[in-house]
Design a protein around this motif. Structure first.
Motif, short mmCIF file in Angstrom:
data_model
loop_
_atom_site.label_atom_id
_atom_site.label_comp_id
_atom_site.label_asym_id
_atom_site.label_seq_id
_atom_site.Cartn_x
_atom_site.Cartn_y
_atom_site.Cartn_z
N ILE A 1 4.83 -6.07 5.11
CA ILE A 1 3.96 -6.29 4.25
C ILE A 1 3.51 -5.24 3.34
N LYS A 2 3.50 -3.91 4.13
CA LYS A 2 3.09 -2.90 3.46
C LYS A 2 4.26 -2.42 2.49
N SER A 3 5.51 -2.59 2.92
CA SER A 3 6.51 -2.22 2.21
C SER A 3 6.59 -3.12 0.70
N LEU A 4 6.26 -4.45 0.87
CA LEU A 4 6.22 -5.27 -0.09
C LEU A 4 5.20 -4.89 -1.14
N LEU A 5 4.16 -4.78 -0.65
CA LEU A 5 2.73 -4.21 -1.56
C LEU A 5 3.23 -2.93 -2.29
N GLN A 6 3.86 -1.94 -1.45
CA GLN A 6 3.78 -0.70 -2.17
C GLN A 6 4.95 -0.58 -2.69
N GLY A 7 6.14 -1.23 -2.59
CA GLY A 7 7.25 -0.93 -2.80
C GLY A 7 7.75 -1.87 -4.17
N PHE A 8 7.53 -3.19 -4.12
CA PHE A 8 7.89 -4.29 -4.89
C PHE A 8 6.78 -4.67 -5.99
N LEU A 9 5.65 -5.00 -5.45
CA LEU A 9 4.51 -5.56 -6.11
C LEU A 9 3.88 -4.56 -7.20
N PRO A 10 4.00 -3.25 -7.19
CA PRO A 10 3.43 -2.34 -8.23
C PRO A 10 4.33 -2.64 -9.54
N GLY A 11 5.62 -2.56 -9.43
CA GLY A 11 6.42 -2.52 -10.52
C GLY A 11 6.48 -4.20 -11.13
N LEU A 12 6.32 -5.06 -10.36
CA LEU A 12 6.21 -6.45 -10.74
C LEU A 12 4.95 -6.59 -11.40
N ALA A 13 3.80 -6.12 -11.06
CA ALA A 13 2.64 -6.42 -11.53
C ALA A 13 2.54 -5.65 -13.13
N LEU A 14 3.18 -4.38 -13.08
CA LEU A 14 3.40 -3.83 -14.52
C LEU A 14 4.25 -4.33 -15.25
N LYS A 15 5.36 -5.00 -14.73
CA LYS A 15 6.15 -5.88 -15.65
C LYS A 15 5.66 -7.22 -16.35
N ILE A 16 4.68 -7.63 -15.42
CA ILE A 16 3.86 -9.03 -15.99
C ILE A 16 3.02 -8.56 -17.07
N PHE A 17 2.17 -7.36 -16.66
CA PHE A 17 1.35 -7.25 -17.81
C PHE A 17 1.72 -6.45 -18.92
#
Length: 784
Positions: free
Chosen positions: A410-426
């Protein structure tokens, strides 16, 4: 702080998405039923015919052979073998220049990555700063490969300064070479023997309008000041109401086709309500209702068409002035204010011609203020994305986040994948917003609107995505140590931790530069819309796409920025950037050859913006390295100041040498091309002296290219449909002794392609005799 394990999770996800997209593309493209989605240019150019068969789902519709699912790989060698000249001929100079950017990225960063990884990475690994700051800073194994791991005051920084000089010289050499090549291609295209209207035409704003005398005044002005070159001018018309009527009629046509399809399949006649949004009013038969609306709109379109053509008050304070030579157009553009060179007749954004010139300054001031406000607002999602990427730092001051960090997956998903995905969506809607803002500024050329939107987008990439991510990420990363450190230690901590943000940008590159680029091949939206259309629309209408300058050009600029900035401080990022440029080159080369149909061709007018953006990235990398080495107390820092001054000098030199080729038509080249025949040169000189009048048809024989070239496309569509319906009516008269009236049954004459390449629809006039009515005298003035 992102660790190696945190990078592994997004790497696996993005690699799987990339390969899945390529496999899905192979399956979908191998189906003949999808040919119009994945090979639309073959149908536009007439190289393919319909793949539909009335005998059901057979080989012409569905390909069930497993061996053919990988045949799409054959298109890759074909795309690579296509020469630049062929791409320019079929797809335009813009497409060829855009592909050169990906090749430029490969030529730039492959040698840089080789030197950086071979020389700088071993130098960085031998340092010990990260271990020394272990209690005060969050670190991982990737940080030990960066410049942050080199001890302050170390002599090893001479390697980094030397690498900065080598990388800068190599980058400047490539930029100069590409700028020179693109400028030469542009000049050759403009001065080619093939006659086109654009090199001979300029668009002039704030001209007199509103009456026949004011239009004649424009004619007299250019005849007086450009007598030896002036040929004619075409005034612009306010056709917004006519366009609205045409679009409304097209909507009713589509609804009528849909209702007739429902009636054929179900046997029941569909109904609708005549009130607001089809929710109120009495219920009537849909087919009869839309036919009636089409008949009413046909007459309105005819009346509005005649009103615009014959009413002097319908003219706008804009004129397209054409000359007998390229030299005349170049002289007018360089000596007369309020003019723009027209690169392509399809390049005109007709809606903005109605904007009063006096309001342009106010509009652009408001848009600049709005852009700054939008940049401030977009810092919120940037900070949010960085908070996800630095959960370790937040957990130290917020213990309630500790349970979230405990499960490693979960930590790897939150720190490694979600930040870039959130930035891409915004950032997804940002290009659309910035394009709308550029349109609101009142520019009249589509190429200029796209370039200004791209510049705004790059400003967001530089300030928000790059600088904002670094600053906010550093604050979150070192938040627990800031309150307990003196100012000097805080500066030192920031100087050490800035290069460690490479891990966040690596995750973003994998998402935006790998997965997102691979999904471009799928054309998901076009595929869905195509299969939801009626049979008639499938044969006649195809989604028209182009490169997408406001969206894709800033993305390229961002990766040039990341590559140049981190080439010295954290070279481990470079292989990810190289994969993006390689994959992007293959994907967009395929799309340009088989899919994209350019809306216009600005003849690489965006290249000065490309060069300026890359030079800005290079200068930014120098500033960043100077600040970083200053905090590290490196003895070699003063040499970087010299390098910075040399880079700025090179940028100014390129501006003076190459920019005039893109902002103006060179007078020497236009004169040489226009007077390459002795007879033409003699006549131009004689006309300039006033001893000989130019003939009605000059030596260059421009009439076939200039006549009607800058008449609004809606007029051509209306005239064409009038002639087609008149021809249809004559055939009916020949078959029947009684003349039949024109009715809405001819609504299916729509869906014609206008001059700009877009689909349009219109209705014919109710009288054949009126088709030959001549245009008024002030409609176009020519000097003959």
């Amino acid at each position: 702080m992102t660790t190696m394990q945190d990078l592994a999770v997004p790497a696996v996800i993005n690699i799987l998405v990339t390969f899945a997209s390529l496999l899905a593309f192979a399956l979908l493209r191998s189906q003949p039923i999808n040919d119009r989605v994945y090979l639309p240019k073959s149908y536009i150019n007439g190289r393919r015919r319909s793949t539909r068969s009335s005998e059901g789902l057979g080989p012409k519709l569905v390909n069930l052979k497993l061996t053919t699912f990988v045949k799409f790989l054959n298109s890759i060698p074909e795309a690579l073998e296509k020469e630049k000249e062929d791409i320019i001929k079929h797809d335009g100079v813009d497409s060829a220049a855009y592909l050169r950017l990906y090749l430029l990225g490969l030529k730039m960063f492959v040698p840089i990555a080789f030197v950086a990884i071979l020389v700088l990475v071993p130098v960085n690994v031998c340092g010990s700063t990260i271990s020394f700051l272990g209690k005060n800073a969050l670190q991982n194994d990737i940080d030990k490969l960066s410049i942050s791991n080199v001890s302050p005051g170390s002599q090893k920084f001479w390697f980094h300064v030397g690498a900065a000089y080598i990388f800068t010289l190599w980058t400047c050499f490539l930029l100069y070479q590409e700028y020179s090549s693109i400028a030469q291609t542009r000049s050759q295209f403009l001065t080619s023997k093939e006659r086109r209207a654009e090199p001979f035409t300029v668009i002039v704003r704030n001209v007199p309008s509103g009456s026949e005398s004011s239009t004649k005044e424009v004619h007299r002005f250019f005849l007086k000041h450009y007598r030896s070159h002036y040929r004619e001018h075409q005034v612009a018309y306010n056709v917004n109401k006519l366009i609205k009527l045409v679009e409304e009629r097209k909507s009713h046509n589509n609804w009528l086709d849909y209702c007739q399809r429902i009636e054929r399949t179900s046997g029941a006649q569909p109904t609708c309500r005549t009130g607001f949004l089809g929710l109120f009013g009495r219920r009537v038969g849909s087919i009869d209702y839309h036919k009636q609306k089409i008949d009413v709109l046909r007459n309105k379109i005819y009346m509005e068409n005649q009103k615009v053509r014959n009413d002097p008050k319908a003219t706008l304070p804009v004129a397209f002035v054409s000359f007998n030579s390229r030299l005349g157009a170049a002289l007018c553009a360089q000596t007369h204010s309020l003019t723009d060179l027209v690169a392509d007749e399809r390049d005109v954004y007709w809606q903005n011609l109605t904007i009063p010139f006096v309001s342009l300054i106010i509009r652009r001031l408001v848009i600049e203020v709005s852009k700054v406000a939008l940049m401030v607002f977009y810092m919120i999602p940037i900070v949010f994305a960085q908070s996800l990427a630095n959960l370790d730092g937040l957990a130290k001051i917020s213990p309630f986040l500790t349970p979230v960090n405990e499960p490693k997956v979960i930590k790897s998903l939150l720190q490694g994948f979600l930040p870039g995905l959130a930035l891409k969506i915004f950032l997804f809607f940002l290009p659309t917003i910035l394009t709308a803002m550029s349109i609101a500024e009142g520019h009249v050329l589509l190429s200029k609107i796209d370039m200004i939107a791209a510049d705004k987008h790059y400003s967001f990439m530089l300030v928000n995505v790059f600088l904002g991510s670094i600053v906010s990420g550093t604050v979150f990363q070192q938040l627990s140590s800031f309150p307990h450190q003196p100012p000097s230690e805080i500066a030192k901590t920031i100087g050490v931790s800035v290069p460690t943000k490479a891990t966040f940008f690596i995750t973003y590159i994998m998402l935006d530069g790998w997965s997102a680029v691979a999904t471009v091949l799928l054309r998901t939206k076009s595929l869905a819309l195509y299969h939801l259309r009626t049979e008639k629309d499938r044969e006649q209408a195809m989604e028209q796409e182009n490169i997408g300058i406001p969206e894709n050009l800033p993305r390229l600029h961002l990766y040039f920025l990341l590559g140049l900035v981190y080439a010295v401080v954290s070279p481990i990022l470079l292989p990810f950037v190289i994969i993006f440029f390689g994959l992007g080159f293959l994907v967009y080369r395929h799309q340009i050859i088989n899919v994209y149909d350019p809306q216009y061709d600005s003849i690489a007018a965006f290249w000065p913006h490309v060069h300026e953006s890359i030079m800005t990235s290079l200068i930014t990398s120098h500033f960043h390295l100077i600040i970083l080495l200053s905090t590290k107390k490196a003895p070699s820092t003063p040499l970087l100041t010299i390098l910075l001054m040399l880079t700025i000098g090179f940028r100014n030199y390129c501006r003076k040498i190459f920019e005039p080729t893109f902002s103006k038509h060179p007078v020497e080249e236009t004169k040489t091309t226009d007077t390459d025949e002795p007879e033409a040169e003699a006549k131009l000189k004689a006309a300039a002296k006033g001893t000989v009048e130019l003939e009605a048809e000059p030596v260059l024989k421009l009439r076939p290219w200039l006549d009607g070239a800058y008449l609004h496309p809606i007029f051509r569509v209306v005239d064409d449909l009038m002639k087609r319906e008149a021809s249809s009516l004559r055939r009916e008269d020949s078959d029947s002794p009684v003349s039949a009236p024109i009715t809405g049954a001819a609504h299916d004459l729509g869906h014609q392609r206008d001059a700009s390449g877009r689909r349009a629809d219109c209705s014919p006039s109710p009288s054949i005799s009126e088709l030959s009515s001549p245009s008024p005298q002030y409609y176009k003035f020519g000097y003959v």
